[in-house]
Design an enzyme around this catalytic site. Structure first.
Site, PDB file in Angstrom:
ATOM      1  N   TYR A 134      76.984  35.938 110.641  1.00 41.25           N
ATOM      2  CA  TYR A 134      76.744  36.984 111.629  1.00 41.25           C
ATOM      3  C   TYR A 134      77.992  37.175 112.477  1.00 41.25           C
ATOM      4  CZ  TYR A 134      71.798  35.963 110.546  1.00 41.25           C
ATOM      5  OH  TYR A 134      70.593  35.745 109.921  1.00 41.25           O
ATOM      6  N   SER A 174      62.786  39.290 110.495  1.00 41.25           N
ATOM      7  CA  SER A 174      62.409  40.712 110.583  1.00 41.25           C
ATOM      8  C   SER A 174      60.897  40.876 110.709  1.00 41.25           C
ATOM      9  CB  SER A 174      62.933  41.490 109.361  1.00 41.25           C
ATOM     10  OG  SER A 174      64.331  41.523 109.354  1.00 41.25           O
ATOM     11  N   PRO A 175      60.259  40.132 111.617  1.00 46.23           N
ATOM     12  CA  PRO A 175      58.801  40.218 111.748  1.00 46.23           C
ATOM     13  C   PRO A 175      58.317  41.554 112.293  1.00 46.23           C
ATOM     14  CG  PRO A 175      59.693  38.928 113.553  1.00 46.23           C
ATOM     15  CD  PRO A 175      60.836  39.188 112.603  1.00 46.23           C
ATOM     16  N   LEU A 176      59.255  42.359 112.820  1.00 46.83           N
ATOM     17  CA  LEU A 176      58.921  43.704 113.294  1.00 46.83           C
ATOM     18  C   LEU A 176      59.493  44.770 112.363  1.00 46.83           C
ATOM     19  CD1 LEU A 176      59.459  43.193 117.126  1.00 46.83           C
ATOM     20  CD2 LEU A 176      57.308  43.228 115.857  1.00 46.83           C
ATOM     21  N   GLY A 177      59.710  44.376 111.096  1.00 41.84           N
ATOM     22  CA  GLY A 177      60.198  45.355 110.133  1.00 41.84           C
ATOM     23  C   GLY A 177      61.529  45.961 110.526  1.00 41.84           C
ATOM     24  N   ARG A 178      62.449  45.119 111.012  1.00 39.91           N
ATOM     25  CA  ARG A 178      63.771  45.579 111.469  1.00 39.91           C
ATOM     26  C   ARG A 178      63.629  46.642 112.559  1.00 39.91           C
ATOM     27  NH1 ARG A 178      66.913  43.012 107.889  1.00 39.91           N
ATOM     28  NH2 ARG A 178      66.070  42.696 105.804  1.00 39.91           N
ATOM     29  N   GLY A 179      62.633  46.427 113.425  1.00 42.62           N
ATOM     30  CA  GLY A 179      62.402  47.320 114.546  1.00 42.62           C
ATOM     31  C   GLY A 179      61.451  48.457 114.243  1.00 42.62           C
ATOM     32  N   PHE A 180      61.112  48.639 112.974  1.00 42.65           N
ATOM     33  CA  PHE A 180      60.284  49.785 112.591  1.00 42.65           C
ATOM     34  C   PHE A 180      58.875  49.683 113.163  1.00 42.65           C
ATOM     35  CE2 PHE A 180      58.380  52.749 109.438  1.00 42.65           C
ATOM     36  CZ  PHE A 180      59.262  53.798 109.630  1.00 42.65           C
TER      37      PHE A 180
END
Length: 324
Positions: free
Chosen positions: A54, A201-207
């Site tokens: 990163y 990514s538990p929020l779908g990469r913010g989606f």
């Protein structure tokens, strides 16, 4: 905050993914990022997740500076295996034993610590037997440089083979209301072997926050612009899923993000999501998920609203690096 266990590590039920503070999700703000890490620790959070790639390399330095003087309150996780150069260019996936050792030493130096609590192989190197890679990782445990071992995006067969060499504390793989493949492919072996699960990514990469409504919502240097799930007809179909989740969140008196995280926490006590954010405001929202109570009926409705396989589009433009 509620705690859970990953191997011998006791961690907060929600961790903090730090990747976006340094790269991939548009412009970062180092001062705000450090303040976000401090706010997370002040709220009782303990698990911080980073990786050498990163930045590259700058995120470990940022995390290291943020935890200076607070190391005893942190469960520190980092990763190796996605090899990059200082200029940001990519070398490839590397699981060679000599690289495992050198990557760990470099991470320790950047983080400014004498040990890493949870050390992951970021991606499986299909050219190197997993037994050799994990054997080198086990040597790091014996040397006191690492406490527990983890894998990321590893298949059930790879997990079994790795665990036979040295106990694996956690598997980190993408998992959320719009990515449920791990349920059938790896969850059974995790339950059998007693391995914890860390959804990235538990929020779908913010989606799944409901705030992304158009491809124009992404900055030019946001990698989601190149993700199949955020493009064209896929984007349109996936927005419909988010709208369904938002309706139930409104009924529950919480945000879509909180509902999505609460759903993950309800999937089992061995699950520790690591939502990423670089802003204190979003952190406070995410932490509120621990107070959202979901009934059996709520969980059934979510299964109906966001069934496995509903999402449209591949997770990455090239899925070749994923071990299946």
């Amino acid at each position: 905050m509620e705690t859970r266990t990953l191997g011998s590590l006791t961690v907060s039920a929600l961790g903090l993914g730090c990747m976006g503070m340094s790269e991939f999700y548009g412009q970062g703000d180092e001062q705000e990022s450090v303040a976000t890490i401090h706010a997370f620790l002040d709220a009782g959070g303990t698990l911080l997740d980073t990786a050498d790639m990163y930045g590259p390399f700058t995120n470990e330095k940022l995390v290291g500076s943020a935890i200076a003087g607070r190391r005893e309150n942190v469960v520190l996780a980092t990763k190796f295996g996605n090899e990059r150069r200082e200029d940001g260019s990519w070398v490839g996936i590397n699981g060679k034993p000599e690289y495992v050792r050198s990557a760990c030493d470099a991470s320790l130096q950047r983080l400014g610590v004498d040990h890493i609590d949870l050390y992951y192989q970021h991606r499986v190197d299909k050219t190197v037997p997993i037994e050799e890679t994990v054997g080198a990782m086990a040597e790091l445990v014996q040397a006191g440089k690492v406490r527990q071992l983890g894998l990321s995006e590893a298949s059930a067969d790879t997990i079994r083979r790795a665990h036979a060499v040295h106990p694996i504390a956690a598997l980190q793989t993408e998992y959320s209301l719009w990515e449920r493949e791990p349920e059938t492919k790896v969850f059974p072996v995790l339950a059998e072997l007693g391995i914890g699960f860390v959804p990235y990514s538990p929020l779908g990469r913010g989606f799944l926050t409901g705030r992304l409504r158009s491809e124009d919502d992404f900055a030019e240097n946001d990698f989601r612009r190149h993700s199949p799930r955020f493009q064209g007809e896929n984007f349109t179909r996936n927005v419909q899923l988010v709208d369904r989740v938002t309706e139930l969140a409104t009924e529950k008196g919480c945000t879509p993000a909180q509902l999505a995280l609460a759903w993950l926490l309800a999937q089992g006590g061995h699950i520790v999501p690591i939502p990423g954010t670089k802003k204190r405001e979003r952190l406070r929202e995410n932490l509120g998920a621990v107070d959202v109570e979901l009934s059996a009926e709520d969980l059934r409705r979510l299964d109906d609203l966001a069934p496995a396989g509903y999402e449209a589009g591949a997770r990455y433009p090239d899925m070749g690096s994923i071990d299946v």
